[in-house]
Design an enzyme around this catalytic site. Sequence first.
Site, PDB file in Angstrom:
ATOM      1  N   GLY A  19      70.449  24.676-110.496  1.00 55.80           N
ATOM      2  CA  GLY A  19      69.174  25.225-110.946  1.00 55.80           C
ATOM      3  C   GLY A  19      68.304  25.609-109.763  1.00 55.80           C
ATOM      4  O   GLY A  19      67.765  26.701-109.690  1.00 55.80           O
TER       5      GLY A  19
ATOM      6  N   MET B  34      67.457  24.187-105.319  1.00 56.30           N
ATOM      7  CA  MET B  34      67.860  23.285-104.244  1.00 56.30           C
ATOM      8  C   MET B  34      66.743  23.174-103.219  1.00 56.30           C
ATOM      9  O   MET B  34      66.180  24.176-102.783  1.00 56.30           O
ATOM     10  CB  MET B  34      69.153  23.798-103.590  1.00 56.30           C
ATOM     11  CG  MET B  34      69.649  22.941-102.442  1.00 56.30           C
ATOM     12  SD  MET B  34      70.207  21.290-102.991  1.00 56.30           S
ATOM     13  CE  MET B  34      70.014  20.372-101.467  1.00 56.30           C
ATOM     14  N   GLU B  35      66.500  21.921-102.827  1.00 51.59           N
ATOM     15  CA  GLU B  35      65.328  21.606-102.002  1.00 51.59           C
ATOM     16  C   GLU B  35      65.565  21.794-100.509  1.00 51.59           C
ATOM     17  O   GLU B  35      65.185  20.944 -99.700  1.00 51.59           O
ATOM     18  CB  GLU B  35      64.884  20.167-102.291  1.00 51.59           C
ATOM     19  CG  GLU B  35      65.865  19.067-101.831  1.00 51.59           C
ATOM     20  CD  GLU B  35      66.893  18.641-102.871  1.00 51.59           C
ATOM     21  OE1 GLU B  35      67.218  19.449-103.755  1.00 51.59           O
ATOM     22  OE2 GLU B  35      67.383  17.506-102.785  1.00 51.59           O
TER      23      GLU B  35
ATOM     24  N   HIS C 164      59.235  19.859-108.795  1.00 53.25           N
ATOM     25  CA  HIS C 164      60.372  18.976-108.506  1.00 53.25           C
ATOM     26  C   HIS C 164      60.897  19.216-107.085  1.00 53.25           C
ATOM     27  O   HIS C 164      61.040  18.288-106.295  1.00 53.25           O
ATOM     28  CB  HIS C 164      61.478  19.226-109.543  1.00 53.25           C
ATOM     29  CG  HIS C 164      62.735  18.433-109.326  1.00 53.25           C
ATOM     30  ND1 HIS C 164      63.135  17.431-110.189  1.00 53.25           N
ATOM     31  CD2 HIS C 164      63.690  18.475-108.351  1.00 53.25           C
ATOM     32  CE1 HIS C 164      64.269  16.910-109.751  1.00 53.25           C
ATOM     33  NE2 HIS C 164      64.638  17.528-108.639  1.00 53.25           N
ATOM     34  N   GLU C 165      61.160  20.483-106.785  1.00 55.32           N
ATOM     35  CA  GLU C 165      61.712  20.787-105.458  1.00 55.32           C
ATOM     36  C   GLU C 165      60.695  20.463-104.371  1.00 55.32           C
ATOM     37  O   GLU C 165      61.048  19.991-103.292  1.00 55.32           O
ATOM     38  CB  GLU C 165      62.146  22.250-105.371  1.00 55.32           C
ATOM     39  CG  GLU C 165      63.192  22.687-106.411  1.00 55.32           C
ATOM     40  CD  GLU C 165      64.390  21.766-106.512  1.00 55.32           C
ATOM     41  OE1 GLU C 165      64.816  21.211-105.483  1.00 55.32           O
ATOM     42  OE2 GLU C 165      64.908  21.576-107.639  1.00 55.32           O
TER      43      GLU C 165
ATOM     44  N   HIS D 148      60.624  16.877-103.316  1.00 57.51           N
ATOM     45  CA  HIS D 148      61.725  16.564-102.392  1.00 57.51           C
ATOM     46  C   HIS D 148      61.346  16.808-100.924  1.00 57.51           C
ATOM     47  O   HIS D 148      61.985  16.266-100.035  1.00 57.51           O
ATOM     48  CB  HIS D 148      62.950  17.426-102.707  1.00 57.51           C
ATOM     49  CG  HIS D 148      63.802  16.916-103.831  1.00 57.51           C
ATOM     50  ND1 HIS D 148      64.239  15.616-103.916  1.00 57.51           N
ATOM     51  CD2 HIS D 148      64.340  17.566-104.895  1.00 57.51           C
ATOM     52  CE1 HIS D 148      65.003  15.488-105.000  1.00 57.51           C
ATOM     53  NE2 HIS D 148      65.078  16.647-105.614  1.00 57.51           N
TER      54      HIS D 148
HETATM   55 ZN   LIG Z   1      66.190  17.375-107.270  1.00 61.64          ZN
END
Ligand SMILES: [Zn+2]
Length: 694
Positions: free
Chosen positions: A105, A107-108, A139-140, A143
Amino acid sequence: MDHRQLGTREKVEKNGALKHWYFPQSAKFSSYIFSLHAGPFHVWEDDADGIPLRLMARQSLAQYVKPDDWFTFTKQSFEFFQPYFEIDYPFVKYDQVIVPDFNAGAMENVAAVTFNEAYVSRGEKTQAQRMRLANVIAHEMAHMWFGDLVTMNWWDDLWLNESFATYMANLSLAENSEFTNTWENFYLGTKQWAYHSDLQPTTHAIQLPVKNTDEAFANFDGITYGKGGSILKQLPYYLGKEEFRKGVSNYLKDLSYKNSTLDDFMGHLGAAAGKDLDQWQQQWLYQAGLNTIAASFQCDKGEVTSLTLTQSAPEDYPTLREQRTQIGFYNMENGSMVLSKAIPVLYQGGKTKIAEAVGQPCPQIVYPNEGDWAFAKVNLDPVSVENMSRHINDIEKPFTRLMLWQSLYDSVYDAKLPLDEYVSFALSNAGSERDINVVRLVSHHLGYAYSYLNQVAIDPAKRDELQLAIENFVWEQLQQAQAGSDAQKTWFSTFTDVAHSETALADARLLLQGERNIDGLTLDPDMRWDLIALQNQHLFGDYEQAIERELAADNSDRSQLNAIAAEAVRPLAESKTKWLENILQHRDDFKLSQLKYAAFSLFPTEQGELYEANMERIISAMDEVNTSDAPEYVGTYAKLFPLNCSDRGVQQLSEILDSGKPLNPLLEKALKNRRFENQRCLNMAALLNGSNKG
Ligand SMILES: [Zn+2]
């Protein structure tokens, strides 16, 4: 602008036909979060209180990107996280890159997060879709601190990385965004995913040893993200919100630019709260399984004389846990069912007597996880079930209706409530529902009910009757929903899942051709493709030309993927063979996303016979798949095993699983879960037939 500040190239040297690009040296970070992007991206720029922001997408997709949404959600997340962690954003710029054919979905990567193009919608997004975007952005970003600035030592702490980002993203949205129903949404998505995963035979402790990256990939699941996120939501209630925040902040400050372990994290939380978290850690992190809680109560002369909360555990995972939650009392007042009392409780062990309940007015409904603080399955007492069924639309709080509708569907899934009774309850009551989350929940469940009816052994006349009733109801809701509302889009989507009669398919075709209109409903390209897939799924009308016409008008990458899905879903032997061989034999000729679209649509639940005819071919490829070192391909292959609600379906999977052959962990897990779902479906069928006879 200073290139060093932006983190872009420092200089480019020409060397004949080659170019040599130099980049400035960054701060120290882990190798798995390094990324390199190249291409003629469309670039938007902005600034979050001094942090340079860039957003990039393919030129052909640029017209659909809504940079205002992206940048607003990004700035709001920065506004929340920097003071919460008490650490300024640790890198020099923040890029968000929307990339084609991305496996995950998002990526950080440090300061250059990648997003799947699926986050770009080609039509008007619903609030739920906008919230999903806001959520993944947050969310990312979480991180950047938790994962990138402080990195876990090894994959066994992967869950902490993901659970933390999952919880933090929701907290950020709840505290600093336009979205007012973040936790309802969390309940609907993350928590249901977690409960569901925890009931499956492949559930596992949140924290477990991980030998290698194959195992790590198999563990990107509902336990890692969902259950971990849910129990982190419980922790601030358990420790105190400010204590939790302080512990997190101290942890990040002490371990910046270093590796860390779970004990580091727990130690900091415990120290900030002045609590020993050993027992909590044992119960929640090292033991798998979902507890069930139930309230039993007595009343006399209109007052509660006793109330006991009972906690139980599945046989295989007997751990009982300690949790803080609330018990909700509901009573009818002036024609509506209102929360009359919420009693905070800390429960542990098998039975907890709730003294504070004694003397309260006798409730008509007792909900033992009011506000959804606990991670537990709720079993309603018979009085509450009875009152809930009679008063579901009188209940004032949408969140409570949401949880009660979910409980009702859980009883179907657990083979306690016959599927047909659920369908008739839903069709009599869901029409009055106005809360969008409840509408989403019930319309999804009606879609599932329709699919199960394709599979369960049932009198065909009865099946037709129920499926037609669902189809009619959904079509009616679609007509009646407020013009342009999210409810209208939701019912449209369910309509494309359940439409099957000649009349409904004809209506769908008229909608596609623009010869029929539903006030306020604008068909975006993805919705058009849903209708085209439906036509192909039923070989209705000019289904082949429908694909060609759409491709001629819109030849984008997304369109081509949808065209593959629409062809693969046809109930024709040649379509199945073609796409099966593409997936199994010619996979190097295709992009992973193409194979995924095909695999996802090859065997819908009503095409059981076509699956049976191809099953041997699918199984014959297993040895080769097993040796694949591409986890995404293994996951795609696993999708070729659809719900097969028959003894034979269960047996086939048992033969594979019990053969002693070593299986790729991801495949083994998918097949075990599939066998479990097949067995569940058989149980539902048995109850359905039993109840019909009785
Ligand atoms: Zn994550």
